[in-house]
Design an enzyme around this catalytic site. Sequence first.
Site, PDB file in Angstrom:
ATOM      1  N   ASP A 239      34.342  35.603  52.021  1.00 54.08           N
ATOM      2  CA  ASP A 239      35.533  34.934  51.652  1.00 54.08           C
ATOM      3  C   ASP A 239      36.873  35.155  52.422  1.00 54.08           C
ATOM      4  O   ASP A 239      37.938  34.480  52.263  1.00 54.08           O
ATOM      5  CB  ASP A 239      36.241  34.956  50.081  1.00 54.08           C
ATOM      6  CG  ASP A 239      35.190  34.543  49.175  1.00 54.08           C
ATOM      7  OD1 ASP A 239      34.463  33.869  49.338  1.00 54.08           O
ATOM      8  OD2 ASP A 239      35.650  34.455  47.833  1.00 54.08           O
TER       9      ASP A 239
ATOM     10  N   ARG B 278      41.954  41.829  48.747  1.00 53.53           N
ATOM     11  CA  ARG B 278      40.915  41.291  48.719  1.00 53.53           C
ATOM     12  C   ARG B 278      40.927  39.674  48.037  1.00 53.53           C
ATOM     13  O   ARG B 278      41.596  39.548  46.844  1.00 53.53           O
ATOM     14  CB  ARG B 278      39.668  41.719  48.154  1.00 53.53           C
ATOM     15  CG  ARG B 278      38.335  41.121  48.407  1.00 53.53           C
ATOM     16  CD  ARG B 278      37.253  42.008  47.850  1.00 53.53           C
ATOM     17  NE  ARG B 278      37.225  42.154  46.350  1.00 53.53           N
ATOM     18  CZ  ARG B 278      36.710  43.176  45.726  1.00 53.53           C
ATOM     19  NH1 ARG B 278      35.840  44.108  46.090  1.00 53.53           N
ATOM     20  NH2 ARG B 278      36.789  42.902  43.971  1.00 53.53           N
ATOM     21  N   ASP B 279      40.394  38.474  48.188  1.00 52.22           N
ATOM     22  CA  ASP B 279      40.282  37.061  47.516  1.00 52.22           C
ATOM     23  C   ASP B 279      41.775  36.898  47.357  1.00 52.22           C
ATOM     24  O   ASP B 279      42.134  36.750  46.176  1.00 52.22           O
ATOM     25  CB  ASP B 279      39.517  37.490  46.208  1.00 52.22           C
ATOM     26  CG  ASP B 279      38.005  37.113  46.335  1.00 52.22           C
ATOM     27  OD1 ASP B 279      37.708  36.533  47.527  1.00 52.22           O
ATOM     28  OD2 ASP B 279      37.412  37.160  45.523  1.00 52.22           O
TER      29      ASP B 279
ATOM     30  N   ASP C 261      31.002  35.828  37.499  1.00 50.37           N
ATOM     31  CA  ASP C 261      31.841  35.750  38.620  1.00 50.37           C
ATOM     32  C   ASP C 261      33.292  35.940  38.191  1.00 50.37           C
ATOM     33  O   ASP C 261      34.226  36.034  38.952  1.00 50.37           O
ATOM     34  CB  ASP C 261      31.664  34.066  39.162  1.00 50.37           C
ATOM     35  CG  ASP C 261      30.301  33.796  39.532  1.00 50.37           C
ATOM     36  OD1 ASP C 261      29.978  34.768  40.329  1.00 50.37           O
ATOM     37  OD2 ASP C 261      29.880  32.755  39.479  1.00 50.37           O
TER      38      ASP C 261
ATOM     39  N   SER D 231      38.362  38.153  41.443  1.00 51.94           N
ATOM     40  CA  SER D 231      38.076  39.090  42.413  1.00 51.94           C
ATOM     41  C   SER D 231      38.822  39.967  43.136  1.00 51.94           C
ATOM     42  O   SER D 231      38.285  40.584  44.181  1.00 51.94           O
ATOM     43  CB  SER D 231      36.575  38.697  43.123  1.00 51.94           C
ATOM     44  OG  SER D 231      35.429  38.661  42.304  1.00 51.94           O
TER      45      SER D 231
ATOM     46  N   TYR E  57      32.451  44.648  51.202  1.00 55.85           N
ATOM     47  CA  TYR E  57      33.704  43.807  50.594  1.00 55.85           C
ATOM     48  C   TYR E  57      34.384  44.514  49.721  1.00 55.85           C
ATOM     49  O   TYR E  57      34.625  44.694  48.541  1.00 55.85           O
ATOM     50  CB  TYR E  57      32.740  43.180  49.264  1.00 55.85           C
ATOM     51  CG  TYR E  57      33.339  42.199  48.722  1.00 55.85           C
ATOM     52  CD1 TYR E  57      34.187  40.958  49.150  1.00 55.85           C
ATOM     53  CD2 TYR E  57      33.072  42.003  46.989  1.00 55.85           C
ATOM     54  CE1 TYR E  57      34.809  39.846  48.424  1.00 55.85           C
ATOM     55  CE2 TYR E  57      33.781  41.101  46.467  1.00 55.85           C
ATOM     56  CZ  TYR E  57      34.386  40.166  47.095  1.00 55.85           C
ATOM     57  OH  TYR E  57      35.079  39.080  46.285  1.00 55.85           O
TER      58      TYR E  57
END
Length: 398
Positions: free
Chosen positions: A170, A124-125, A352, A131, A119
């Site tokens: 994701d 990312r995201d 989260d 995140s 990840y």
Amino acid sequence: MKITNSAAALALVASAVAAPSPTTADKPTKRQAGCSSAVSLNAQTNVFKTYKLHANNFYRKEIEELAIPNLSDSSLEAAARKVADTGSFVWLDTIANIERLEPALAEVPCNEILGVVVYDLPGRDCAAKASNGELKVGELPKYKTQYIDRIASILKAHPNTAVALVIEPDSLPNLVTNSDVQACKNSAAGYRDGVAYALKTLNLPNVVQYIDAGHGGWLGWDANLKPGAEELAKAYKAAGSPKQFRGIATNVAGWNAWDLSPGEFSTASDAKYNSCQNERTYVNTFGQRLKSAGMPNHAIVDTGRSGVQGLRQEWGNWCNVDGAGFGRAPSADTGLELADAFVWIKPGGESDGTSDSGAVRYDSFCGKPDAFQPSPEAGAWHQDYFEMLLRNSNPSLL
């Protein structure tokens, strides 16, 4: 790890036995890690029927050193220790955190399999703030050489240990439902190339691979099923259709029920546009689409925090859902041929995202009425939330 919505409605989206003290000669020796010879996993079969998901040392340490000493109620300790003994995945969410992998591999016995989450894609995201990763869009060479290649090197050095990988939560689902978001447009090429490179490079005999496929409230919308399957299949084929690829991971860090019927959002005004009201239905329905698109379609389902339903206001509310509880324990007894296992992928107790609206990485989803507040930054230990998960566990851990 974030679960996001698009702007359009259809894109919504862990033994003791009482006995006399053993003599020195009777005392058990330390459990032997790994097997006596190289492991060769057959990705055409469900490896979780042979291997038990390993309770990794990183999460155990969080529980034993952070959670248990700070419990507000000592009666929760036994349940907390049960969670520490439950198999879960270790997250390699930064280049620095690759250092978690070697010690985790070194302790896995021959009859167990280590779950690992890959990840760290550039950008990312792309549709969330909490995140966002360390690598910027355009840093794909760094992702390949300093991240994926290093992971591959470590796995190759431990051929006697079985490993299950979940590839980039994701990422590809965001390209399906958030194609209108500029950050996702900017990240798209890197996501596709990066995921394909990860699948190809980590195609090792002792590894079985699953690629993230969101959940029923994300790619399960009727309008998202076909493009979602095609997006994932393209990555699989671009990787050269790797032999160790098994299928998909669903509900990663999610909240959806396995087989609740009618589903949590079955009475919503737009329910008619989503026939995948639980993960069982989603695995079956999306699985058929994946088969048609030309890729393996078996699944593992994250049940780590799905013990309580009816908590969210919308499918896409992903941040520290208030009232949640630990869900079904890891098991290969799913009752569905396409579902290999229930697994705990998201470590219950790690936040989260922060509910501090003034924080740089604040995401508005973490300030919604159905999100637990206050909550710390993404990945930070969240003691109050962990205790809530224990109290609300279903099946009960208490």
